[in-house]
Design an enzyme around this catalytic site. Structure first.
Site, PDB file in Angstrom:
ATOM      1  N   SER A  21       5.749  -1.115 -17.777  1.00  0.00           N
ATOM      2  CA  SER A  21       5.919  -1.901 -16.553  1.00  0.00           C
ATOM      3  C   SER A  21       7.357  -2.379 -16.404  1.00  0.00           C
ATOM      4  O   SER A  21       7.990  -2.803 -17.382  1.00  0.00           O
ATOM      5  CB  SER A  21       5.047  -3.158 -16.592  1.00  0.00           C
ATOM      6  OG  SER A  21       3.692  -2.832 -16.701  1.00  0.00           O
ATOM      7  N   SER A  98      -2.505   0.184  -4.018  1.00  0.00           N
ATOM      8  CA  SER A  98      -3.136   0.632  -2.777  1.00  0.00           C
ATOM      9  C   SER A  98      -4.529   1.154  -3.094  1.00  0.00           C
ATOM     10  O   SER A  98      -4.672   2.078  -3.917  1.00  0.00           O
ATOM     11  CB  SER A  98      -2.319   1.755  -2.128  1.00  0.00           C
ATOM     12  OG  SER A  98      -3.140   2.489  -1.235  1.00  0.00           O
ATOM     13  N   TYR A 150      10.125   0.149  -2.592  1.00  0.00           N
ATOM     14  CA  TYR A 150      10.490   1.573  -2.672  1.00  0.00           C
ATOM     15  C   TYR A 150      10.970   2.075  -1.305  1.00  0.00           C
ATOM     16  O   TYR A 150      10.541   1.566  -0.261  1.00  0.00           O
ATOM     17  CB  TYR A 150       9.284   2.402  -3.164  1.00  0.00           C
ATOM     18  CG  TYR A 150       9.643   3.844  -3.314  1.00  0.00           C
ATOM     19  CD1 TYR A 150      10.688   4.219  -4.155  1.00  0.00           C
ATOM     20  CD2 TYR A 150       8.984   4.831  -2.584  1.00  0.00           C
ATOM     21  CE1 TYR A 150      11.066   5.536  -4.266  1.00  0.00           C
ATOM     22  CE2 TYR A 150       9.346   6.157  -2.705  1.00  0.00           C
ATOM     23  CZ  TYR A 150      10.399   6.508  -3.541  1.00  0.00           C
ATOM     24  OH  TYR A 150      10.773   7.811  -3.638  1.00  0.00           O
ATOM     25  N   TYR A 160       3.090   8.669  -0.338  1.00  0.00           N
ATOM     26  CA  TYR A 160       3.182   7.237  -0.642  1.00  0.00           C
ATOM     27  C   TYR A 160       2.163   6.442   0.158  1.00  0.00           C
ATOM     28  O   TYR A 160       1.903   5.277  -0.111  1.00  0.00           O
ATOM     29  CB  TYR A 160       4.615   6.746  -0.399  1.00  0.00           C
ATOM     30  CG  TYR A 160       5.002   5.579  -1.277  1.00  0.00           C
ATOM     31  CD1 TYR A 160       5.117   5.727  -2.659  1.00  0.00           C
ATOM     32  CD2 TYR A 160       5.242   4.328  -0.719  1.00  0.00           C
ATOM     33  CE1 TYR A 160       5.459   4.655  -3.459  1.00  0.00           C
ATOM     34  CE2 TYR A 160       5.590   3.249  -1.517  1.00  0.00           C
ATOM     35  CZ  TYR A 160       5.702   3.420  -2.885  1.00  0.00           C
ATOM     36  OH  TYR A 160       6.039   2.349  -3.676  1.00  0.00           O
ATOM     37  N   LYS A 167       5.353  -1.859   1.806  1.00  0.00           N
ATOM     38  CA  LYS A 167       6.716  -2.135   1.339  1.00  0.00           C
ATOM     39  C   LYS A 167       7.606  -2.583   2.506  1.00  0.00           C
ATOM     40  O   LYS A 167       8.479  -3.438   2.324  1.00  0.00           O
ATOM     41  CB  LYS A 167       7.315  -0.917   0.632  1.00  0.00           C
ATOM     42  CG  LYS A 167       6.660  -0.583  -0.699  1.00  0.00           C
ATOM     43  CD  LYS A 167       6.722  -1.741  -1.688  1.00  0.00           C
ATOM     44  CE  LYS A 167       6.349  -1.349  -3.107  1.00  0.00           C
ATOM     45  NZ  LYS A 167       6.132  -2.534  -3.974  1.00  0.00           N
TER      46      LYS A 167
HETATM   47  P1  NAI Z   1       2.642  -1.491 -13.087  1.00  0.00           P
HETATM   48  O1  NAI Z   1       1.365  -0.810 -12.787  1.00  0.00           O
HETATM   49  O2  NAI Z   1       3.065  -1.596 -14.501  1.00  0.00           O
HETATM   50  O3  NAI Z   1       2.669  -2.951 -12.422  1.00  0.00           O
HETATM   51  C1  NAI Z   1       1.930  -3.320 -11.283  1.00  0.00           C
HETATM   52  C2  NAI Z   1       1.367  -4.694 -11.580  1.00  0.00           C
HETATM   53  O4  NAI Z   1       0.709  -5.282 -10.433  1.00  0.00           O
HETATM   54  C3  NAI Z   1       0.316  -4.676 -12.711  1.00  0.00           C
HETATM   55  O5  NAI Z   1       0.736  -5.522 -13.768  1.00  0.00           O
HETATM   56  C4  NAI Z   1      -0.921  -5.201 -12.031  1.00  0.00           C
HETATM   57  O6  NAI Z   1      -1.786  -5.881 -12.902  1.00  0.00           O
HETATM   58  C5  NAI Z   1      -0.297  -6.115 -10.974  1.00  0.00           C
HETATM   59  N1  NAI Z   1      -1.280  -6.551  -9.976  1.00  0.00           N
HETATM   60  C6  NAI Z   1      -2.123  -5.768  -9.245  1.00  0.00           C
HETATM   61  N2  NAI Z   1      -2.919  -6.543  -8.479  1.00  0.00           N
HETATM   62  C7  NAI Z   1      -2.553  -7.834  -8.715  1.00  0.00           C
HETATM   63  C8  NAI Z   1      -3.000  -9.093  -8.208  1.00  0.00           C
HETATM   64  N3  NAI Z   1      -3.992  -9.171  -7.313  1.00  0.00           N
HETATM   65  N4  NAI Z   1      -2.404 -10.227  -8.666  1.00  0.00           N
HETATM   66  C9  NAI Z   1      -1.417 -10.161  -9.594  1.00  0.00           C
HETATM   67  N5  NAI Z   1      -0.933  -8.992 -10.083  1.00  0.00           N
HETATM   68  C10 NAI Z   1      -1.505  -7.849  -9.666  1.00  0.00           C
HETATM   69  O7  NAI Z   1       3.739  -0.668 -12.259  1.00  0.00           O
HETATM   70  P2  NAI Z   1       5.289  -0.917 -11.886  1.00  0.00           P
HETATM   71  O8  NAI Z   1       5.818   0.394 -11.470  1.00  0.00           O
HETATM   72  O9  NAI Z   1       5.973  -1.665 -12.965  1.00  0.00           O
HETATM   73  O10 NAI Z   1       5.162  -1.795 -10.553  1.00  0.00           O
HETATM   74  C11 NAI Z   1       5.920  -2.954 -10.328  1.00  0.00           C
HETATM   75  C12 NAI Z   1       6.474  -2.979  -8.921  1.00  0.00           C
HETATM   76  O11 NAI Z   1       7.491  -1.996  -8.791  1.00  0.00           O
HETATM   77  C13 NAI Z   1       5.455  -2.706  -7.811  1.00  0.00           C
HETATM   78  O12 NAI Z   1       5.748  -3.551  -6.708  1.00  0.00           O
HETATM   79  C14 NAI Z   1       5.778  -1.275  -7.453  1.00  0.00           C
HETATM   80  O13 NAI Z   1       5.363  -0.935  -6.159  1.00  0.00           O
HETATM   81  C15 NAI Z   1       7.291  -1.314  -7.580  1.00  0.00           C
HETATM   82  N6  NAI Z   1       7.942  -0.011  -7.623  1.00  0.00           N
HETATM   83  C16 NAI Z   1       7.513   0.930  -8.521  1.00  0.00           C
HETATM   84  C17 NAI Z   1       8.085   2.181  -8.526  1.00  0.00           C
HETATM   85  C18 NAI Z   1       7.564   3.238  -9.443  1.00  0.00           C
HETATM   86  O14 NAI Z   1       7.821   4.422  -9.212  1.00  0.00           O
HETATM   87  N7  NAI Z   1       6.868   2.868 -10.490  1.00  0.00           N
HETATM   88  C19 NAI Z   1       9.196   2.546  -7.612  1.00  0.00           C
HETATM   89  C20 NAI Z   1       9.601   1.461  -6.742  1.00  0.00           C
HETATM   90  C21 NAI Z   1       8.972   0.246  -6.750  1.00  0.00           C
END
Ligand code: NAI
Length: 272
Positions: A21, A98, A150, A160, A167
């Site tokens: 993460s 999503s 993103y 996406y 976003k």
């Molecule tokens: P990740 O899956 O590790 O983190 C997503 C987090 O959102 C998880 O810890 C999950 O438990 C949390 N979450 C979901 N529902 C929730 C709720 N109701 N209340 C509190 N937390 C909740 O994935 P990542 O990639 O680290 O995602 C972090 C951010 O980065 C997201 O906003 C994602 O859209 C953004 N991002 C990710 C990219 C990628 O390619 N991985 C690219 C650009 C942006």
């Protein structure tokens, strides 16, 4: 290498699920830079994730909160101020999901209950976090709030899905709330537009392997990793960026300003 950029600063970090993460890497980096913080995630993610390990590693406490639930957010903010012994200097919103993507619903065939849920979790939750902090006057002057986004908010990436719309909404909140929070409390709010990154959320996007390889080939500096993102985020929490607010900041190795790269062109060249 540590510069003590966050010495004495107190924060709340949302969204560390596992060691991939972006929030996890940011927590480790913020700890190295001298910050103290509370870790939070949705109660369901606590059971699945390894957040306890991160808490031990960084000397942090965990306060569960569903970021769509105002009472839970209020409790989180109050408890965080108690635990940390004062107001907050930085907040990371690193949350996205999503239901349409998860359930394989195409963008042209959305289930709107799924859409609403995904929008609440991925976009409106950012307003809820900002508004809770604001109403409780929980941020110190010159504090910094960052959310992750993103580039599908600006340009079409077909798979996406409705996350693109989420976003766009999220980025708009950073501008609108950033205005009020800046004018009244000198608190800054920005979004970081990150390269595709192999995390649980990232890999949920259909065709992610092709997507990440293409972005890497298109970016003069290559894709920004989760670790790079943690470094950049910490700089936005530091006092070195006090006049940066209401911005969507691309952190993508140059991808967003590249029309085409030679490496990608070569794939389409006919042999002489
Ligand atoms: P990740 O899956 O590790 O983190 C997503 C987090 O959102 C998880 O810890 C999950 O438990 C949390 N979450 C979901 N529902 C929730 C709720 N109701 N209340 C509190 N937390 C909740 O994935 P990542 O990639 O680290 O995602 C972090 C951010 O980065 C997201 O906003 C994602 O859209 C953004 N991002 C990710 C990219 C990628 O390619 N991985 C690219 C650009 C942006």
């Amino acid at each position: 290498m540590s510069y003590n950029l966050l010495k004495g600063k107190k924060g709340i970090i949302f969204g560390a699920l596992d060691e991939n993460s972006i929030a996890w890497k940011t927590a480790v980096k913020a700890h190295e830079e001298g910050a103290e913080f509370v870790l939070t995630n949705a109660p369901i993610a606590m059971r699945m994730g390894q957040i306890k390990e991160l808490a031990e590693k960084t000397g942090s406490e965990i306060v569960p909160a569903d970021a769509t639930n105002i009472e839970e957010l209020e409790n989180l903010v109050e408890k965080s101020m108690e635990i940390l012994g004062g107001k907050i200097d930085f907040v990371l919103h690193s949350i996205g999901m999503s239901v349409n993507v998860r359930k394989g619903k195409h963008y042209t065939d959305e289930n709107y209950d799924f859409t609403n849920k995904g929008w609440d979790v991925s976009a409106l939750s950012f307003h809820k976090v900002c508004q809770t902090l604001y109403k409780k006057d929980a941020m110190n002057e010159w504090g910094s709030i960052v959310a992750l986004t993103y580039m599908a908010a600006q340009r079409v990436f077909p798979d996406y899905n409705d996350m693109a719309d989420n976003k766009a909404y999220l980025e708009s909140i950073a501008r609108s709330f950033g205005y009020f929070y800046g004018r009244e409390k000198n608190v800054r709010i920005n979004t970081i537009s990150q390269s595709p990154t192999p995390t649980t959320a990232g890999q949920g996007v259909k065709g992610f392997d092709g997507f990440i390889a293409y972005a890497d080939m298109m970016s003069p500096l290559g894709n920004a990793t989760a670790q790079d993102c943690a470094d950049y985020t910490v700089s936005l929490f530091s006092d070195l960026t006090r006049k940066v607010t209401m911005q969507n900041l691309y952190h993508d190795g140059g991808f967003s300003n590249t029309g085409v790269s030679n490496e990608v062109m070569e794939k389409f060249m006919k042999e002489d």
